[in-house]
Each structure stands twice: as C-alpha cells, then as structure tokens.
Design a protein around this motif. Sequence first.
Motif, PDB file in Angstrom:
ATOM      1  N   THR A 264      50.603  38.359   3.421  1.00 43.48           N
ATOM      2  CA  THR A 264      49.506  39.162   4.301  1.00 43.48           C
ATOM      3  C   THR A 264      49.567  40.711   4.060  1.00 43.48           C
ATOM      4  O   THR A 264      48.718  41.283   3.690  1.00 43.48           O
ATOM      5  CB  THR A 264      49.542  38.678   5.687  1.00 43.48           C
ATOM      6  OG1 THR A 264      49.344  37.333   5.851  1.00 43.48           O
ATOM      7  CG2 THR A 264      48.492  39.264   6.474  1.00 43.48           C
ATOM      8  N   THR A 265      50.924  41.153   4.378  1.00 46.61           N
ATOM      9  CA  THR A 265      51.310  42.370   4.153  1.00 46.61           C
ATOM     10  C   THR A 265      51.117  43.106   2.967  1.00 46.61           C
ATOM     11  O   THR A 265      50.336  44.032   2.514  1.00 46.61           O
ATOM     12  CB  THR A 265      52.659  42.861   4.763  1.00 46.61           C
ATOM     13  OG1 THR A 265      52.785  42.459   6.167  1.00 46.61           O
ATOM     14  CG2 THR A 265      52.840  44.294   4.428  1.00 46.61           C
TER      15      THR A 265
ATOM     16  N   ALA B 168      48.849  41.534   0.720  1.00 50.61           N
ATOM     17  CA  ALA B 168      47.371  41.556   0.291  1.00 50.61           C
ATOM     18  C   ALA B 168      46.749  42.592   0.633  1.00 50.61           C
ATOM     19  O   ALA B 168      46.071  43.150   0.122  1.00 50.61           O
ATOM     20  CB  ALA B 168      47.221  40.210   0.828  1.00 50.61           C
ATOM     21  N   LYS B 169      47.135  43.011   2.003  1.00 48.85           N
ATOM     22  CA  LYS B 169      46.736  44.351   2.473  1.00 48.85           C
ATOM     23  C   LYS B 169      46.795  45.562   1.790  1.00 48.85           C
ATOM     24  O   LYS B 169      46.118  46.205   1.410  1.00 48.85           O
ATOM     25  CB  LYS B 169      46.997  44.609   4.239  1.00 48.85           C
ATOM     26  CG  LYS B 169      46.360  43.439   4.793  1.00 48.85           C
ATOM     27  CD  LYS B 169      46.690  43.629   6.296  1.00 48.85           C
ATOM     28  CE  LYS B 169      46.235  42.524   7.277  1.00 48.85           C
ATOM     29  NZ  LYS B 169      46.696  42.643   8.648  1.00 48.85           N
ATOM     30  N   ALA B 170      48.019  45.649   1.483  1.00 48.28           N
ATOM     31  CA  ALA B 170      48.558  46.720   0.537  1.00 48.28           C
ATOM     32  C   ALA B 170      47.707  46.891  -0.711  1.00 48.28           C
ATOM     33  O   ALA B 170      47.583  47.895  -1.235  1.00 48.28           O
ATOM     34  CB  ALA B 170      49.943  46.776   0.600  1.00 48.28           C
ATOM     35  N   ASN B 171      47.601  45.731  -1.156  1.00 51.41           N
ATOM     36  CA  ASN B 171      46.914  45.451  -2.579  1.00 51.41           C
ATOM     37  C   ASN B 171      45.332  45.502  -2.432  1.00 51.41           C
ATOM     38  O   ASN B 171      44.908  45.275  -3.586  1.00 51.41           O
ATOM     39  CB  ASN B 171      47.613  44.376  -3.281  1.00 51.41           C
ATOM     40  CG  ASN B 171      48.924  44.721  -3.924  1.00 51.41           C
ATOM     41  OD1 ASN B 171      49.249  45.813  -4.305  1.00 51.41           O
ATOM     42  ND2 ASN B 171      49.992  43.722  -3.743  1.00 51.41           N
ATOM     43  N   ARG B 172      44.900  45.529  -1.328  1.00 54.20           N
ATOM     44  CA  ARG B 172      43.437  45.341  -1.029  1.00 54.20           C
ATOM     45  C   ARG B 172      42.752  43.920  -1.711  1.00 54.20           C
ATOM     46  O   ARG B 172      41.879  43.959  -2.428  1.00 54.20           O
ATOM     47  CB  ARG B 172      42.844  46.660  -1.739  1.00 54.20           C
ATOM     48  CG  ARG B 172      43.113  47.783  -1.145  1.00 54.20           C
ATOM     49  CD  ARG B 172      42.365  48.998  -1.493  1.00 54.20           C
ATOM     50  NE  ARG B 172      40.975  49.083  -1.297  1.00 54.20           N
ATOM     51  CZ  ARG B 172      40.252  49.610  -0.506  1.00 54.20           C
ATOM     52  NH1 ARG B 172      41.069  50.412   0.313  1.00 54.20           N
ATOM     53  NH2 ARG B 172      38.947  49.303  -0.450  1.00 54.20           N
ATOM     54  N   ARG B 173      43.548  43.061  -1.360  1.00 53.35           N
ATOM     55  CA  ARG B 173      42.952  41.552  -1.619  1.00 53.35           C
ATOM     56  C   ARG B 173      43.285  40.883  -0.493  1.00 53.35           C
ATOM     57  O   ARG B 173      43.703  40.933   0.574  1.00 53.35           O
ATOM     58  CB  ARG B 173      44.342  41.016  -2.759  1.00 53.35           C
ATOM     59  CG  ARG B 173      44.298  41.563  -4.033  1.00 53.35           C
ATOM     60  CD  ARG B 173      45.257  40.955  -4.865  1.00 53.35           C
ATOM     61  NE  ARG B 173      45.369  41.532  -6.418  1.00 53.35           N
ATOM     62  CZ  ARG B 173      46.618  41.990  -6.729  1.00 53.35           C
ATOM     63  NH1 ARG B 173      47.554  42.074  -5.887  1.00 53.35           N
ATOM     64  NH2 ARG B 173      46.749  42.740  -7.937  1.00 53.35           N
ATOM     65  N   SER B 174      42.430  39.739  -0.668  1.00 53.92           N
ATOM     66  CA  SER B 174      42.550  38.552   0.344  1.00 53.92           C
ATOM     67  C   SER B 174      43.776  37.855   0.034  1.00 53.92           C
ATOM     68  O   SER B 174      44.682  38.071  -0.973  1.00 53.92           O
ATOM     69  CB  SER B 174      41.566  37.418  -0.123  1.00 53.92           C
ATOM     70  OG  SER B 174      41.463  36.896  -1.227  1.00 53.92           O
ATOM     71  N   LEU B 175      44.157  37.309   1.243  1.00 51.21           N
ATOM     72  CA  LEU B 175      45.509  36.427   1.029  1.00 51.21           C
ATOM     73  C   LEU B 175      45.271  35.547  -0.139  1.00 51.21           C
ATOM     74  O   LEU B 175      46.468  35.169  -0.728  1.00 51.21           O
ATOM     75  CB  LEU B 175      45.798  35.711   2.675  1.00 51.21           C
ATOM     76  CG  LEU B 175      46.987  34.770   2.459  1.00 51.21           C
ATOM     77  CD1 LEU B 175      48.293  35.650   2.328  1.00 51.21           C
ATOM     78  CD2 LEU B 175      47.138  34.393   3.766  1.00 51.21           C
ATOM     79  N   ASN B 176      44.030  34.648  -0.383  1.00 53.54           N
ATOM     80  CA  ASN B 176      43.979  33.843  -1.228  1.00 53.54           C
ATOM     81  C   ASN B 176      44.128  34.467  -2.687  1.00 53.54           C
ATOM     82  O   ASN B 176      45.061  34.154  -3.713  1.00 53.54           O
ATOM     83  CB  ASN B 176      42.681  32.964  -1.250  1.00 53.54           C
ATOM     84  CG  ASN B 176      42.480  32.190  -2.451  1.00 53.54           C
ATOM     85  OD1 ASN B 176      43.059  30.998  -2.197  1.00 53.54           O
ATOM     86  ND2 ASN B 176      41.915  32.504  -3.373  1.00 53.54           N
ATOM     87  N   ALA B 177      43.518  35.541  -2.757  1.00 51.93           N
ATOM     88  CA  ALA B 177      43.609  36.268  -4.058  1.00 51.93           C
ATOM     89  C   ALA B 177      45.204  36.803  -4.426  1.00 51.93           C
ATOM     90  O   ALA B 177      45.559  36.646  -5.428  1.00 51.93           O
ATOM     91  CB  ALA B 177      42.681  37.599  -4.056  1.00 51.93           C
ATOM     92  N   GLU B 178      45.876  37.315  -3.261  1.00 52.00           N
ATOM     93  CA  GLU B 178      47.316  37.670  -3.556  1.00 52.00           C
ATOM     94  C   GLU B 178      48.190  36.650  -3.951  1.00 52.00           C
ATOM     95  O   GLU B 178      48.784  36.773  -5.023  1.00 52.00           O
ATOM     96  CB  GLU B 178      47.700  38.211  -2.283  1.00 52.00           C
ATOM     97  CG  GLU B 178      49.367  38.989  -2.212  1.00 52.00           C
ATOM     98  CD  GLU B 178      49.117  40.335  -3.198  1.00 52.00           C
ATOM     99  OE1 GLU B 178      50.203  40.478  -3.712  1.00 52.00           O
ATOM    100  OE2 GLU B 178      48.276  41.048  -3.423  1.00 52.00           O
ATOM    101  N   THR B 179      47.747  35.464  -3.368  1.00 53.08           N
ATOM    102  CA  THR B 179      48.709  34.244  -3.622  1.00 53.08           C
ATOM    103  C   THR B 179      48.546  33.755  -5.047  1.00 53.08           C
ATOM    104  O   THR B 179      49.298  33.489  -5.824  1.00 53.08           O
ATOM    105  CB  THR B 179      48.278  33.280  -2.610  1.00 53.08           C
ATOM    106  OG1 THR B 179      48.592  33.737  -1.355  1.00 53.08           O
ATOM    107  CG2 THR B 179      49.272  31.823  -2.803  1.00 53.08           C
ATOM    108  N   VAL B 180      47.047  33.846  -5.369  1.00 51.88           N
ATOM    109  CA  VAL B 180      46.615  33.378  -6.732  1.00 51.88           C
ATOM    110  C   VAL B 180      47.224  34.324  -8.013  1.00 51.88           C
ATOM    111  O   VAL B 180      47.806  33.902  -8.984  1.00 51.88           O
ATOM    112  CB  VAL B 180      45.250  33.243  -6.956  1.00 51.88           C
ATOM    113  CG1 VAL B 180      44.978  33.000  -8.266  1.00 51.88           C
ATOM    114  CG2 VAL B 180      44.683  32.089  -5.928  1.00 51.88           C
TER     115      VAL B 180
END
Length: 66
Positions: free
Chosen positions: A34-35, A37-49
């Motif tokens: 979650t951290t 994803a926020k740092a990379n300006r992505r949703s949690l799903n987008a960061e995981t993918v």
Amino acid sequence: MASCCHRTTTPGGTNHEETRIPLRLPGDLHAWLTTQAKANRRSLNAETVHRIKGEHHAAVADAEAP
C-alpha cells in the motif's frame, strides 16, 4: 469463491483477459505494498500487477539466457 474472467480492451485497443482472484496477504506485506502503491501513484492492484509482471519478465529472461 470462484475466479471469474473478464475480456477488456485497453485504451490502445488491445484485447486481453483478466481474472479476479481472492488474495490473502500478511498484514505487513499489505501495508508495504500500500505504501509503495501510494509512492508510485498507483492503485494497490496496479502496484501488485506491476511487481508480478517485473518478476515474470525477469524469470522469462533467465530461462531464455544461455
């Protein structure tokens, strides 16, 4: 809970299939993702993918290396 598949079209017009899956994560890993994803300006799903795709590409490259 059964997974379900969806056909989607990306803005570029590419068709692909998506599968929804229930995913259980340890709390500390969820918090870290979650951290990130926020740092990379992505949703949690987008960061995981994004991270899974990176690992997948690396594994494919390793398998193709001589």
